[in-house]
Design a protein around this motif. Structure first.
Motif, PDB file in Angstrom:
ATOM      1  N   ASN A 238       0.871  -1.378   0.158  1.00 11.76           N
ATOM      2  CA  ASN A 238       0.042  -0.169  -0.057  1.00 11.76           C
ATOM      3  C   ASN A 238       0.780   1.280  -0.008  1.00 11.76           C
ATOM      4  O   ASN A 238       2.107   1.036   0.025  1.00 11.76           O
ATOM      5  N   PHE A 239       0.258   2.449  -0.097  1.00 12.87           N
ATOM      6  CA  PHE A 239       0.802   3.492  -0.085  1.00 12.87           C
ATOM      7  C   PHE A 239       1.889   4.111   0.974  1.00 12.87           C
ATOM      8  O   PHE A 239       2.984   4.827   0.875  1.00 12.87           O
ATOM      9  N   THR A 240       1.603   3.449   2.449  1.00 12.67           N
ATOM     10  CA  THR A 240       2.428   3.494   3.313  1.00 12.67           C
ATOM     11  C   THR A 240       3.383   2.499   3.330  1.00 12.67           C
ATOM     12  O   THR A 240       4.385   2.344   4.527  1.00 12.67           O
ATOM     13  N   ARG A 241       3.434   1.543   2.441  1.00 10.10           N
ATOM     14  CA  ARG A 241       4.082   0.263   2.534  1.00 10.10           C
ATOM     15  C   ARG A 241       4.169  -0.518   3.859  1.00 10.10           C
ATOM     16  O   ARG A 241       5.392  -0.945   4.315  1.00 10.10           O
ATOM     17  N   THR A 242       2.994  -0.461   4.447  1.00 10.80           N
ATOM     18  CA  THR A 242       3.046  -1.480   5.538  1.00 10.80           C
ATOM     19  C   THR A 242       2.001  -2.527   5.300  1.00 10.80           C
ATOM     20  O   THR A 242       1.825  -3.491   6.099  1.00 10.80           O
ATOM     21  N   ARG A 243       1.446  -2.704   4.241  1.00  6.81           N
ATOM     22  CA  ARG A 243       0.411  -3.717   3.865  1.00  6.81           C
ATOM     23  C   ARG A 243       0.718  -4.486   2.478  1.00  6.81           C
ATOM     24  O   ARG A 243       0.807  -3.527   1.531  1.00  6.81           O
TER      25      ARG A 243
END
Length: 344
Positions: free
Chosen positions: A29-34
């Motif tokens: 995802n855009f926060t690179r957490t998922r």
């Protein structure tokens, strides 16, 4: 004593959300957490279609809650190819599909293109539909699968930046609205102030024209004593999702829902974790379905809903849990209750 025969549903339907297919390796995802499973999401869609096709009681229709393909297809010049791939899978199923438009539809296509596409279910449905005003470009309509029950598809980006020409007045009005709440250079980056988080570019809202149309459709349903399920990409109850996934003017739509006795359920996607809340003001069930795109390849994320006179029974698969949504019987009765249902 003879066993009582099993009660048969009036009708059934399938539901799936956020497939976001792309022929790409896994990403984030855009926060690179998922983690996001772009390519294998297609297999999970195939699993759902196979289940519906082989079911003893086949669904009468399928609800696709938006984000059918991922926005990355656009930068790879693969939007049409990816859409054709997923629609081919849906076409192998046992019933017609009613498509909702999410933010990823608008990452890939303009509003005018979507209105002409196979994702415009109001044009392509075999059912009689009651569409939003013809002189608008709003993608919203209602249909009735059986007497006494109706479904309303809403356009959660009727007010928004996505899919609009930057020179248009609607784009300028939406930009002015979002700028009142979000002062970041990147409007996809939220302001972390509780419910203010919803004012991002990947969300949108409902115009007065659409809200007035919805109010009119629900007034008619009230008079007919119908049961209405409303369907959209964006959740509209703060307790059915995280704030970052809410529609901009969720409160206006929620107010309309609460003013009508006919509404029994609101179904949405967008929040890949899913969510649920029973609104104490009227007892409407707000379900946010878990997204396919963040579902590991060894699991699933879809559901089949059986509808009876007094309830809807949702049989989930994989990440989606089983639930029963009971309908309010009369004004003086206890409001709808949801019960976890264990189905073997």
């Amino acid at each position: 004593m003879e066993n009582c025969p099993e009660q048969q549903p009036l009708f059934t339907f399938g539901v799936i959300a956020d497939v976001q297919y792309a022929d790409l390796d896994d990403g984030y995802n855009f926060t690179r957490t998922r983690r996001r499973y772009y390519r294998t999401s297609l297999q999970l869609l195939k699993n759902a279609v196979k289940s519906w096709r082989e079911a003893a009681v086949k669904p009468d229709f399928i609800l696709q809650l938006g984000d059918i393909i991922d926005g990355f297809n656009k930068s790879h010049d693969a939007s049409d190819r990816a859409l054709n791939t997923v629609l081919t899978e849906f076409s192998s199923g046992p019933a017609e599909v009613h498509h909702v438009w999410g933010n990823h539809e608008f990452y890939n296509f303009s509003r005018s293109a979507l209105l002409r596409s196979r994702l415009n279910s109001a044009l392509n449905s075999n059912r009689t539909v009651n569409a939003a005003p013809a002189d608008s470009d709003i993608y919203a309509y209602s249909f009735s699968p059986v007497p006494g029950f109706s479904f309303i598809i809403l356009d959660g980006y009727d007010v928004g930046l996505l899919g609009r020409e930057e020179s248009s007045q609607k784009y300028k009005d939406a930009l002015s609205l979002i700028r009142q709440h979000n002062h970041n250079t990147d409007l996809n980056c939220p302001v972390f102030k509780g419910l203010e988080e919803r004012y991002t570019m990947f969300n949108g809202g409902f115009s007065k024209v659409q809200l007035d149309w919805l109010d009119s459709v629900l007034s008619s349903a009230d008079e007919k004593q119908e049961r209405v399920t409303i369907v959209g990409h964006l959740p509209v109850h703060p307790r059915s999702t995280t704030p970052i996934c809410l529609a901009w003017n969720y409160d206006e739509l929620l107010s309309i829902i609460r003013s009508h006795s006919s509404v029994v359920c609101f179904m949405a996607g967008h929040d890949h974790d899913g969510g649920y809340h029973r609104d104490i003001k009227g007892g409407v069930h707000h379900l946010t379905l878990e997204g396919v795109i963040e579902t590991p390849p060894d699991s699933n994320a879809f559901a089949t809903v059986s509808v009876y006179e007094d309830r809807m029974e949702l049989r989930g698969c994989g990440r989606v849990r089983d639930r029963v949504f009971r309908f309010q019987q009369d004004e003086g009765s206890i409001i709808n209750a949801v019960t976890d249902l264990q189905i073997s």
